[in-house]
Design a protein around this motif. Structure first.
Motif, mmCIF file in Angstrom:
data_model
loop_
_atom_site.group_PDB
_atom_site.id
_atom_site.type_symbol
_atom_site.label_atom_id
_atom_site.label_comp_id
_atom_site.label_asym_id
_atom_site.label_seq_id
_atom_site.Cartn_x
_atom_site.Cartn_y
_atom_site.Cartn_z
ATOM 1 N N PHE A 140 -0.519 5.251 -4.962
ATOM 2 C CA PHE A 140 -1.281 6.362 -4.384
ATOM 3 C C PHE A 140 -2.768 6.035 -4.209
ATOM 4 N N ARG A 373 2.495 10.816 2.767
ATOM 5 C CA ARG A 373 1.776 11.927 2.149
ATOM 6 C C ARG A 373 2.781 12.895 1.546
ATOM 7 N N THR A 374 2.311 13.731 0.656
ATOM 8 C CA THR A 374 3.209 14.627 -0.052
ATOM 9 C C THR A 374 3.968 15.530 0.906
ATOM 10 N N HIS A 385 -1.882 12.032 -1.377
ATOM 11 C CA HIS A 385 -1.354 10.669 -1.341
ATOM 12 C C HIS A 385 0.059 10.623 -1.913
ATOM 13 N N ALA A 386 0.904 9.830 -1.263
ATOM 14 C CA ALA A 386 2.275 9.683 -1.740
ATOM 15 C C ALA A 386 2.672 8.209 -1.697
ATOM 16 N N TRP A 387 3.917 7.907 -1.272
ATOM 17 C CA TRP A 387 4.402 6.523 -1.364
ATOM 18 C C TRP A 387 5.222 6.181 -0.118
ATOM 19 N N ASP A 417 12.153 11.989 -5.055
ATOM 20 C CA ASP A 417 10.828 12.439 -5.487
ATOM 21 C C ASP A 417 10.512 11.835 -6.852
ATOM 22 N N HIS A 426 5.844 17.317 -5.811
ATOM 23 C CA HIS A 426 5.133 17.358 -4.537
ATOM 24 C C HIS A 426 5.866 16.635 -3.406
ATOM 25 N N ARG A 428 6.763 13.067 -3.408
ATOM 26 C CA ARG A 428 6.254 11.706 -3.216
ATOM 27 C C ARG A 428 7.468 10.783 -3.265
#
Length: 472
Positions: A140, A373-374, A385-387, A417, A426, A428
């Motif tokens: 992230f 993004r989430t 920010h996510a993955w 998630d 969220h 991610r």
């Protein structure tokens, strides 16, 4: 001093000395004899972390309802999405310029891609320590995840990029050619990317441009000085320095004229006509990404001058860190919509340019970004920010009509998630496809063998699927 310090953007033009007329003829009537053997990859990096959830949206009833419920005010109306023929997903409505490409099935979505060392389940992710080599560094984080994407690595200290390693391993004539700055993607063990300025700028050896007699004499003397053995030493570093300077002189002389060409509305080339939607009456292209892809289109058209039958290019668009006010009240406009429109408009012009010069099947464009993004929006009408993220691949060789990879289950706290506790649900997504697999599919089409892929992408051996199938 290195090559980038020698090459200047600005000052007197080299175009006149190198013959703009002949270059214009090349761009107007490109030589197609090389088309069968030539291939190019074009990386477009979306800096900041593009919201893939609103770029590639499911259109089937069950998943769309899950999407709309979780996204709330950020959800896009289903009937506004740009259909991707043969699939149950659509693109953001601001990407309408790509509708003909979608209809032709020459653009594909690759779902839930991200940096991985190897396949990783949620159970493994939750049970492993954060220092485990199975978990990518500093998830992230913009800077770390950018490097891991551009390097195709789970380690943020990787010093080379996968584009640069590919040019080394495949022995391409040129390094990665970047029109979007000196990104990590083009770094190799042997050098740096060749960074070019935008259309109309001068690309020459600093202080030695032009035809003024003293300048020409100085340049001639320096060229002679840097010939092998003329520095008066067999020192390896001096020899390497001299070689670098010889390369700088040669490359700037060879490419200066192509770099300097701008759109000419009065006598448009085939490429000019393709980019006309972004070009004003004075010949200026109105978006930064449009200018970058126009420059790449010229380099593909002038491939005989650029040299080599394999070339990797790098372009970029920034601004995707949409924590706040990502979408406007009408749900169809706002900062993300403007960014995606700029991306799609430039991509559509580039696609049309490649088709016009007979290179549509020989050039493949693909996107990368820091991270996804989430899925669940934040309290500021934005996303965090996510993955894992969804990406696009476009070109005549693309096998559209399908979504590649595994689309995540659209459930906060579900198997994709990373979160378990209520405060971390969220959306991610843990990637189900690695950057290595994504890059390997591109590079296999580009001509890399299995042993070469293992050299370029060391983590690829950890995955059973090496070819995602989106390229013919």
């Amino acid at each position: 001093m290195d090559r980038r310090q020698w090459l200047r953007w600005g000052g007197a033009s080299l175009a006149g000395a190198l013959g703009v007329g002949s270059l214009s003829a090349l761009l107007q009537n490109p030589v197609k004899a090389q088309a069968d053997g030539y291939k190019a990859l074009v990386c477009v990096f979306l800096y900041g972390g593009n919201d893939g959830q609103n770029t590639v949206v499911p259109t089937d009833t069950t998943r769309y309802n899950q999407y709309a419920t979780a996204r709330g005010a950020l959800a896009l109306p289903r009937n506004s999405l740009v259909p991707m023929a043969g699939t149950d997903v659509g693109l953001h409505p601001s990407m309408a310029a790509l509708a003909p490409v979608c209809s032709a099935r020459k653009i594909a979505a690759v779902a839930n891609v991200g940096p991985l060392f190897g396949p990783l389940t949620k159970t493994e992710f939750r049970s492993l320590p954060g220092t485990s080599p199975l978990i990518p560094d500093n998830l992230f984080s913009h800077s770390d995840q950018q490097i891991e994407w551009e390097a195709s690595s789970a380690r943020s200290l990787e010093r080379t990029g996968w584009g640069g390693r590919a040019t080394d391993t495949l022995g391409t004539t040129n390094p990665v050619i970047s029109v979007g700055g000196n990104g990590h993607f083009g770094l190799s063990a042997l050098g740096t990317p060749l960074v070019l300025p935008g259309p109309g700028d001068t690309f020459g050896v600093e202080g030695l441009e032009g035809t003024w007699a003293p300048t020409v004499a100085r340049k001639t003397a320096l060229e002679a000085l840097y010939q092998p053995g003329n520095l008066g030493s067999s020192n390896v570093l001096l020899d390497a320095y001299a070689q670098q300077q010889r390369t700088a002189f040669e490359v700037s002389s060879r490419l200066g004229a192509i770099v300097g060409v701008e759109p000419n509305p009065a006598a448009p080339t085939l490429i000019d006509t393709a980019f006309a939607p972004l070009t004003n009456a004075q010949g200026a292209i109105g978006t930064d990404l449009g200018r970058q892809l126009y420059q790449i289109a010229k380099l593909v058209a002038g491939r005989a001058t650029v040299q080599g039958d394999r070339q990797i290019f790098f372009a970029q668009q920034g601004g995707y860190d949409t924590h706040n006010e990502q979408i406007a009240a009408d749900s169809l406009s706002g900062v993300h919509a403007r960014l995606l429109q700029g991306l799609a408009d430039a991509m559509a012009c580039f696609y049309n340019a490649m088709a016009a010069i007979g290179m549509g099947n020989n050039v493949t464009l693909f996107t990368q970004s820091d991270f996804g993004r989430t899925f669940v929006p934040n309290s500021s009408s934005g996303t965090d920010h996510a993955w894992g993220n969804h990406h696009l691949v476009m070109g005549g060789a693309v096998q559209g009509g399908a979504v590649y990879g595994s689309y995540p289950e659209l459930v906060a706290g579900g198997p994709n998630d990373v979160g378990v506790s209520s405060w971390e649900l969220h959306g991610r997504w843990i990637p189900t496809t690695s950057v290595d697999q994504y890059a390997a599919t591109l590079l296999r089409w580009f001509g890399a063998s299995d042993p070469q892929l293992n050299t370029i992408l060391p983590n690829l051996t950890n995955f059973s699927t090496r070819n995602l199938g989106f390229l013919g």
